[in-house]
Design a protein around this motif. Structure first.
Motif, PDB file in Angstrom:
ATOM      1  N   TYR A  18      -8.409  -0.109  -5.593  1.00 28.27           N
ATOM      2  CA  TYR A  18      -7.874  -0.690  -4.355  1.00 28.27           C
ATOM      3  C   TYR A  18      -6.847  -1.745  -4.745  1.00 28.27           C
ATOM      4  CZ  TYR A  18      -7.781  -3.514  -0.079  1.00 28.27           C
ATOM      5  OH  TYR A  18      -7.395  -4.204   1.030  1.00 28.27           O
ATOM      6  N   ARG A  19      -5.751  -1.774  -4.014  1.00 30.09           N
ATOM      7  CA  ARG A  19      -4.730  -2.806  -4.235  1.00 30.09           C
ATOM      8  C   ARG A  19      -4.107  -3.144  -2.890  1.00 30.09           C
ATOM      9  NH1 ARG A  19      -1.282  -5.217  -7.923  1.00 30.09           N
ATOM     10  NH2 ARG A  19       0.870  -5.363  -7.305  1.00 30.09           N
ATOM     11  N   GLU A  20      -3.988  -4.445  -2.634  1.00 27.54           N
ATOM     12  CA  GLU A  20      -3.366  -4.900  -1.391  1.00 27.54           C
ATOM     13  C   GLU A  20      -2.586  -6.171  -1.681  1.00 27.54           C
ATOM     14  OE1 GLU A  20      -4.581  -6.011   3.199  1.00 27.54           O
ATOM     15  OE2 GLU A  20      -6.121  -6.135   1.649  1.00 27.54           O
ATOM     16  N   ARG A  21      -1.361  -6.211  -1.207  1.00 26.30           N
ATOM     17  CA  ARG A  21      -0.554  -7.425  -1.306  1.00 26.30           C
ATOM     18  C   ARG A  21      -0.225  -7.859   0.115  1.00 26.30           C
ATOM     19  NH1 ARG A  21       3.730  -7.272  -5.407  1.00 26.30           N
ATOM     20  NH2 ARG A  21       2.192  -8.369  -6.654  1.00 26.30           N
ATOM     21  N   GLN A  22      -0.551  -9.126   0.416  1.00 27.42           N
ATOM     22  CA  GLN A  22      -0.323  -9.662   1.755  1.00 27.42           C
ATOM     23  C   GLN A  22       0.653 -10.838   1.676  1.00 27.42           C
ATOM     24  OE1 GLN A  22      -4.030 -10.183   4.139  1.00 27.42           O
ATOM     25  NE2 GLN A  22      -5.002  -9.776   2.156  1.00 27.42           N
ATOM     26  N   HIS A  23       1.365 -11.042   2.756  1.00 25.24           N
ATOM     27  CA  HIS A  23       2.290 -12.167   2.890  1.00 25.24           C
ATOM     28  C   HIS A  23       2.020 -12.867   4.213  1.00 25.24           C
ATOM     29  CE1 HIS A  23       4.874 -10.940  -0.480  1.00 25.24           C
ATOM     30  NE2 HIS A  23       4.584  -9.710  -0.101  1.00 25.24           N
ATOM     31  N   PHE A  24       2.485 -14.123   4.310  1.00 23.87           N
ATOM     32  CA  PHE A  24       2.400 -14.824   5.585  1.00 23.87           C
ATOM     33  C   PHE A  24       3.368 -14.166   6.554  1.00 23.87           C
ATOM     34  CE2 PHE A  24       0.928 -18.717   3.179  1.00 23.87           C
ATOM     35  CZ  PHE A  24      -0.311 -18.760   3.764  1.00 23.87           C
ATOM     36  N   ARG A  25       2.857 -13.664   7.665  1.00 24.97           N
ATOM     37  CA  ARG A  25       3.696 -13.016   8.662  1.00 24.97           C
ATOM     38  C   ARG A  25       3.476 -13.568  10.061  1.00 24.97           C
ATOM     39  NH1 ARG A  25       6.585 -11.992   4.930  1.00 24.97           N
ATOM     40  NH2 ARG A  25       6.504 -10.072   3.784  1.00 24.97           N
ATOM     41  N   GLN A  26       2.753 -14.689  10.169  1.00 24.60           N
ATOM     42  CA  GLN A  26       2.475 -15.251  11.487  1.00 24.60           C
ATOM     43  C   GLN A  26       3.768 -15.803  12.093  1.00 24.60           C
ATOM     44  OE1 GLN A  26       0.781 -15.902   8.678  1.00 24.60           O
ATOM     45  NE2 GLN A  26      -1.375 -16.188   9.070  1.00 24.60           N
ATOM     46  N   PHE A  27       4.048 -15.426  13.324  1.00 22.98           N
ATOM     47  CA  PHE A  27       5.258 -15.856  14.012  1.00 22.98           C
ATOM     48  C   PHE A  27       5.331 -17.379  14.114  1.00 22.98           C
ATOM     49  CE2 PHE A  27       7.515 -16.971  17.931  1.00 22.98           C
ATOM     50  CZ  PHE A  27       8.757 -16.432  17.635  1.00 22.98           C
ATOM     51  N   TRP A  28       4.231 -18.009  14.504  1.00 20.58           N
ATOM     52  CA  TRP A  28       4.208 -19.466  14.694  1.00 20.58           C
ATOM     53  C   TRP A  28       4.500 -20.199  13.387  1.00 20.58           C
ATOM     54  CZ3 TRP A  28       0.839 -22.205  11.758  1.00 20.58           C
ATOM     55  CH2 TRP A  28      -0.244 -21.512  11.218  1.00 20.58           C
ATOM     56  N   LEU A  29       4.040 -19.665  12.261  1.00 16.61           N
ATOM     57  CA  LEU A  29       4.295 -20.301  10.969  1.00 16.61           C
ATOM     58  C   LEU A  29       5.785 -20.286  10.657  1.00 16.61           C
ATOM     59  CD1 LEU A  29       3.218 -21.494   8.257  1.00 16.61           C
ATOM     60  CD2 LEU A  29       3.219 -19.141   7.426  1.00 16.61           C
ATOM     61  N   TRP A  30       6.423 -19.142  10.919  1.00 16.55           N
ATOM     62  CA  TRP A  30       7.852 -19.038  10.644  1.00 16.55           C
ATOM     63  C   TRP A  30       8.684 -19.896  11.598  1.00 16.55           C
ATOM     64  CZ3 TRP A  30       9.621 -17.916   6.230  1.00 16.55           C
ATOM     65  CH2 TRP A  30       8.848 -17.153   5.371  1.00 16.55           C
TER      66      TRP A  30
END
Length: 180
Positions: A18-30
């Motif tokens: 298993y491999r997963e790469r996540q990024h910050f994608r929250q609208f409010w954060l940006w």
């Protein structure tokens, strides 16, 4: 260790279940990150490029240019590049929260007593997203409210946030059978 068992061990370490790469994608954060950066963009354009004075006590053009690069460009780039990578291999799970972990954190699965797929409250349970510590243990999460919680024999639980928590859970089940 015999040559045959050494070769098997090396082959097991190469298998990624298993491999997963996540990024910050929250609208409010940006909105917040780009809002802060835009203050420096406006100041740079107005003072350095157009020749005006930005603010009541303006800094020099050189200082403003440095701040523009660090905050106006560097801050959004930093948040854009930040990532959480989770890998499951036979007998081990690796978690890397870049740029804070230079090398992945390895968790041997023989130290894991139990694990479960969970839905959690990121703010209520851990105080938000990122590398978090709370009364319920430690958490690595980037977005969302799902993950897998690992329970250990000798320390507090660890939550690994995931956009594909079901797949992570199944990979951990397979990896734990594989052993190390």
């Amino acid at each position: 260790m015999s040559k045959k068992s050494f070769v098997k061990k090396m082959a097991d370490e190469q298998v990624i279940l298993y491999r997963e790469r996540q990024h910050f994608r929250q609208f409010w954060l940006w909105v917040v990150v780009l809002g802060v950066a835009s203050i420096f963009w406006v100041g740079f354009v107005y003072q350095v490029l157009l020749g005006g004075q930005y603010g009541n006590r303006p800094v020099s053009d050189v200082q403003l240019s440095i701040l523009f690069v660090l905050v106006g460009l560097g801050l959004p780039y930093f948040f854009y590049r930040m990532s959480l990578t989770t890998e499951v291999r036979p007998g081990v799970v690796q978690v890397r929260f870049w740029p804070f972990h230079v090398k992945p954190r390895e968790i041997p699965l023989h130290l894991v007593r139990d694990y479960e797929q969970v839905v959690y409250n990121p703010i209520g349970d851990y105080g938000g997203w990122g590398i978090r510590w709370g009364f319920k243990g430690k958490a690595y999460n980037m977005s969302g409210n799902e993950g897998v919680k690992l329970y250990f024999y000798n320390r507090k639980p660890l939550l690994i946030g995931s956009q594909r928590a079901g797949e992570l859970f199944r990979a951990l089940t397979e990896a734990k059978k594989g052993g190390r």
